[in-house]
Design a protein around this motif. Sequence first.
Motif, PDB file in Angstrom:
ATOM      1  N   ILE A  44       3.029  -2.301   0.166  1.00  0.00           N
ATOM      2  CA  ILE A  44       3.081  -3.752   0.361  1.00  0.00           C
ATOM      3  C   ILE A  44       3.467  -4.452  -0.934  1.00  0.00           C
ATOM      4  CG2 ILE A  44       1.665  -5.803   0.860  1.00  0.00           C
ATOM      5  CD1 ILE A  44       0.081  -3.996   2.814  1.00  0.00           C
ATOM      6  N   ARG A  49       7.354  -4.565   4.662  1.00  0.00           N
ATOM      7  CA  ARG A  49       6.764  -5.326   5.763  1.00  0.00           C
ATOM      8  C   ARG A  49       6.102  -4.427   6.803  1.00  0.00           C
ATOM      9  NH1 ARG A  49      11.534  -9.391   7.409  1.00  0.00           N
ATOM     10  NH2 ARG A  49      12.675  -7.435   7.397  1.00  0.00           N
ATOM     11  N   LEU A  52       2.617  -3.660   5.738  1.00  0.00           N
ATOM     12  CA  LEU A  52       1.712  -4.790   5.986  1.00  0.00           C
ATOM     13  C   LEU A  52       1.360  -4.884   7.462  1.00  0.00           C
ATOM     14  CD1 LEU A  52       0.178  -7.197   4.916  1.00  0.00           C
ATOM     15  CD2 LEU A  52       2.286  -8.542   5.043  1.00  0.00           C
ATOM     16  N   PHE A  85      -4.111 -11.851   5.478  1.00  0.00           N
ATOM     17  CA  PHE A  85      -3.031 -10.871   5.337  1.00  0.00           C
ATOM     18  C   PHE A  85      -1.823 -11.436   4.589  1.00  0.00           C
ATOM     19  CE2 PHE A  85      -5.634  -8.864   8.589  1.00  0.00           C
ATOM     20  CZ  PHE A  85      -5.654  -7.561   8.105  1.00  0.00           C
ATOM     21  N   ALA A  89      -0.368  -9.901   1.195  1.00  0.00           N
ATOM     22  CA  ALA A  89       1.059  -9.717   0.950  1.00  0.00           C
ATOM     23  C   ALA A  89       1.452 -10.210  -0.439  1.00  0.00           C
ATOM     24  CB  ALA A  89       1.869 -10.456   2.018  1.00  0.00           C
ATOM     25  N   SER A  92      -1.273  -8.010  -3.325  1.00  0.00           N
ATOM     26  CA  SER A  92      -1.586  -6.574  -3.211  1.00  0.00           C
ATOM     27  C   SER A  92      -1.443  -5.842  -4.541  1.00  0.00           C
ATOM     28  CB  SER A  92      -0.679  -5.923  -2.159  1.00  0.00           C
ATOM     29  OG  SER A  92       0.691  -6.138  -2.476  1.00  0.00           O
TER      30      SER A  92
END
Length: 223
Positions: A44, A49, A52, A85, A89, A92
């Motif tokens: 990530i 993507r 994730l 989340f 993103a 991370s």
Amino acid sequence: MDSFAASRFPALPLSTTGPTTQSVLREESAADSECSDEALLSWISRQDREALATLFRRHYRLVHGIGRRLLRDSAEAEDLAQDVFLHIARKSHLYDSSKGPARSWIVQVTYFQALNRKGYLTERQYYTALDWQGSEAQELATPVIAEYDHSGEAVFGRRRWQRIREMLTEDQWETIRLHFFEGCTFAEIGGKRNQSVGNVRNHFYRGLARLRKYIFRSELQGC
């Protein structure tokens, strides 16, 4: 928001026009279980993507459950899950495996984001428009994912939990601890501590304001 997060990867329900959360969760494949959380966070950080999306499918229910318990509102919990989340993103690269497993970091991020959101909603008197005790009882009756230790020390770590303890008064500490980590309603806390519900609310909101300041500083340091 950076371009990676802003692109709103198609595999996740990050807008009202995209796929539903449940449809995304049903897309889980056998390959999802082959990669550790730590490896996914590494991918990530390189703007992968699909990694994730996999992490979302794996931990959405846990994140949503924490949000529902702390925010006492399913719609807010859904928004929180998406925010968490998106935060992952962007942040991370700040995860440090030497400080604990990725799952613990995700739970910690979720609690920090939820507490911050709770303070935001409280300042805008969101909860005064609700049947607080009624909604509390309903949400507390719905079990949160039980596969994680939701005690304060488990969530924040011993050192950080001690710092939180030191920054709050005894009343604020006990109110927040009993409410968030033992699931007590304000009325139940009042009974345990021989205080009125009004006093319990006061301790809770003042303590929450202090926690938000601490959370903001932690955010600047990468949580």
